[in-house]
Motif scaffolding. Structure first.
Motif, PDB file in Angstrom:
ATOM      1  N   HIS A 238       0.848  -1.191   0.000  1.00  0.00           N
ATOM      2  CA  HIS A 238       0.000   0.000   0.000  1.00  0.00           C
ATOM      3  C   HIS A 238       0.885   1.243   0.000  1.00  0.00           C
ATOM      4  N   GLU A 274       3.712   3.660   9.666  1.00  0.00           N
ATOM      5  CA  GLU A 274       3.722   2.246   9.291  1.00  0.00           C
ATOM      6  C   GLU A 274       3.797   1.367  10.531  1.00  0.00           C
ATOM      7  N   ALA A 277       0.401   0.955  11.858  1.00  0.00           N
ATOM      8  CA  ALA A 277      -0.406   0.088  10.997  1.00  0.00           C
ATOM      9  C   ALA A 277      -0.064  -1.387  11.204  1.00  0.00           C
ATOM     10  N   ASN A 280      -2.318  -2.024  14.228  1.00  0.00           N
ATOM     11  CA  ASN A 280      -3.738  -1.696  14.238  1.00  0.00           C
ATOM     12  C   ASN A 280      -4.348  -1.439  12.865  1.00  0.00           C
ATOM     13  N   GLY A 281      -3.567  -1.578  11.785  1.00  0.00           N
ATOM     14  CA  GLY A 281      -4.111  -1.331  10.452  1.00  0.00           C
ATOM     15  C   GLY A 281      -5.202  -2.321  10.069  1.00  0.00           C
ATOM     16  N   ASN A 282      -6.209  -1.835   9.330  1.00  0.00           N
ATOM     17  CA  ASN A 282      -7.345  -2.700   8.965  1.00  0.00           C
ATOM     18  C   ASN A 282      -7.160  -3.407   7.632  1.00  0.00           C
ATOM     19  N   LYS A 286      -3.793  -0.048   3.616  1.00  0.00           N
ATOM     20  CA  LYS A 286      -2.728  -0.014   4.624  1.00  0.00           C
ATOM     21  C   LYS A 286      -2.461  -1.442   5.078  1.00  0.00           C
ATOM     22  N   ARG A 288      -2.224  -4.913   7.358  1.00  0.00           N
ATOM     23  CA  ARG A 288      -3.154  -5.535   8.310  1.00  0.00           C
ATOM     24  C   ARG A 288      -2.425  -5.716   9.639  1.00  0.00           C
ATOM     25  N   GLY A 289      -2.994  -5.165  10.705  1.00  0.00           N
ATOM     26  CA  GLY A 289      -2.336  -5.129  11.991  1.00  0.00           C
ATOM     27  C   GLY A 289      -2.432  -6.418  12.792  1.00  0.00           C
ATOM     28  N   THR A 292      -5.710  -7.039  14.880  1.00  0.00           N
ATOM     29  CA  THR A 292      -7.018  -6.889  14.225  1.00  0.00           C
ATOM     30  C   THR A 292      -7.668  -8.210  13.825  1.00  0.00           C
ATOM     31  N   ASP A 380       2.497   1.251  20.341  1.00  0.00           N
ATOM     32  CA  ASP A 380       1.246   1.078  19.615  1.00  0.00           C
ATOM     33  C   ASP A 380       0.395  -0.050  20.183  1.00  0.00           C
TER      34      ASP A 380
END
Length: 447
Positions: A238, A274, A277, A280-282, A286, A288-289, A292, A380
């Motif tokens: 991304h 980054e 992310a 916690n990125g969805n 971005k 994928r965390g 999540t 994070d």
């Protein structure tokens, strides 16, 4: 700092003005003396009371103006001495040959101020003390950028050391060092697997099954057994970007390396973005965390171990978390948690009152450990709260993969948005969990 012609003309005009004020006063005194002499010559020896009264008034006027002149000149000398002492008290600001010349110029200008505009009596507040000089220095930069619309504060600051237009003659110092705000981040990249690719996504084959087997007798014929099944993990890259803009004059007059500062600040910001992310990125535009995924033990899920305490971490919860991970992964396992979580975990004790946390010696390469495993701070990760996933434990090299398609690239464009220069900066990166059994999460209990 060079002084332009307009400034020189203004200073010359002001100095001439102060000299003219003195000359006018002297001329007036001279005329009055001449008038008095004419009156005396005309009266001769027969001076009547009216003429006598005029002579007395002239004498009193001359005496008064003479006293004023003497008072003003004494005030000038006293003011000069006080100004010189004040300049010498300003630490570090008056040293070296160039600084001495500038100080002398400011000194001479202040001397003119003391006798200007018919203000011959000395005002002690005109002499700059340390606080006044500091106030002037504070206003100096904005004064240079606003010659026509100077604020009241700037005028007040400048008047303590010089006339507003003469402020250019007083030296100031600006540090090339910039005090910057510190931002905390996480460094999952240091412990995950990182791969560089030349396409838009990375496909990783995944062995998801097991081979079949059977027991057989000496004379029996074997039958077919099952083979393992394959799956795959896809990690798309991304793009993130930034486009700060700076005027050309700022680049020319900024007083520090604006180009380098922008590049460094954008690079640091990209690193923090980054890193966030990766936790916690969805996965939409971005990475994928880690935090999540759904809870569970199947592929595509990460097991969550409840802490065992209401809205807090517990010793039992930490033991449960460690022993939920297969031994194969514990060989390279570590904890990840927020700084404040580390603080709370350091207070945990076992049933015999011994602390679970063992202090290390970082300077000698011996990190602190929790139940024998290293602890990495990751800002994070969530703060301890009900239902929060406050701790992660696992082999992150096997669990998480980061994909780099393109490092940070910069397009410096001074043409399309004049008078601004655009700094279009890009980075393409992706990330996802690829081995779901290699990591476990500690979930704080809700009650």
């Amino acid at each position: 700092m060079p002084i332009d012609d307009k400034v020189v003309e203004q200073i010359s005009a002001d100095i001439k003005k102060h000299g003219d004020n003195f000359k006018a006063l002297q001329d007036e005194t001279k005329r009055e003396l001449e008038n008095m002499r004419s009156e005396l010559d005309a009266a001769g020896k027969n001076v009547d009371p009216i003429v006598d009264e005029k002579i007395n008034k002239f004498s009193a006027s001359i005496e008064e103006k003479t006293n004023v002149l003497e008072t003003g000149l004494k005030a000038v000398e006293d003011g000069i001495s006080d100004l010189e002492a004040a300049m010498k008290r300003v630490g570090g600001g008056w040293s070296g040959e160039d600084a001495t010349k500038e100080a002398s110029a400011a000194y001479d200008w202040h001397k003119a101020l003391l006798v200007g505009d018919n203000k011959l009596t000395y005002d002690a507040e005109i002499v700059p003390d340390l606080e006044a000089y500091a106030e002037y220095k504070k206003a100096y930069a904005s004064y240079l950028r606003a010659r026509e619309g100077r604020s009241t504060d700037i005028k007040a600051a400048l008047s303590t050391g010089s006339d507003p237009d003469g402020g250019y003659m007083v030296p100031t110092e600006s540090s090339s060092r910039i005090i910057e705000k510190v931002y905390e981040t996480s460094n999952l990249r240091a412990y995950a697997t990182v791969e560089s690719i030349s396409g838009k996504e990375l496909i990783i084959p995944r062995d998801e099954g097991e081979f079949g087997y059977g027991w057989i007798g000496e004379t029996e014929a074997p039958s077919e057994t099952m083979t393992s099944q394959f799956g795959e993990s896809k990690i798309a890259v991304h793009e993130m970007y930034a486009e700060p803009r700076v005027t050309q004059q700022m680049l020319e007059d900024g007083g520090f390396d604006v180009d380098g500062w922008i590049n460094r600040k954008v690079g640091e910001r990209f690193g923090r973005v980054e890193a966030a992310a990766f936790f916690n990125g969805n996965g939409v535009n971005k990475p994928r965390g880690l935090l999540t995924y759904d809870a569970g033990t199947s592929n595509g899920q990460i097991e969550q171990i409840v802490s065992g305490g209401a809205t807090t971490v517990t010793s039992d919860g930490v033991y449960d978390l460690v022993f939920s991970l297969k031994d194969f992964y514990t060989m390279n396992a570590r904890f990840m948690m927020k700084r404040t979580t580390v603080r709370d975990v350091m207070k945990l004790k076992d049933g015999q009152g011994n602390y679970l946390w063992q202090m290390g010696d970082v300077r000698n390469g011996q990190p602190a450990t929790l139940l024998g495993y290293e602890v990495t701070r990751a800002e994070d990760m969530p703060t301890i709260a009900a239902n929060a996933l406050a701790m992660a434990f696992g082999d992150f090299e096997r669990a998480y993969t980061i994909v780099d398609r393109l490092g940070i690239t910069l397009l410096r464009d001074p043409y399309t948005a004049k008078p601004y220069t655009k700094y279009y900066t890009r980075r393409r990166v992706g990330g996802a969990v690829v081995n779901f059994e290699a990591v476990k999460l500690q979930k704080i209990a809700s009650s």
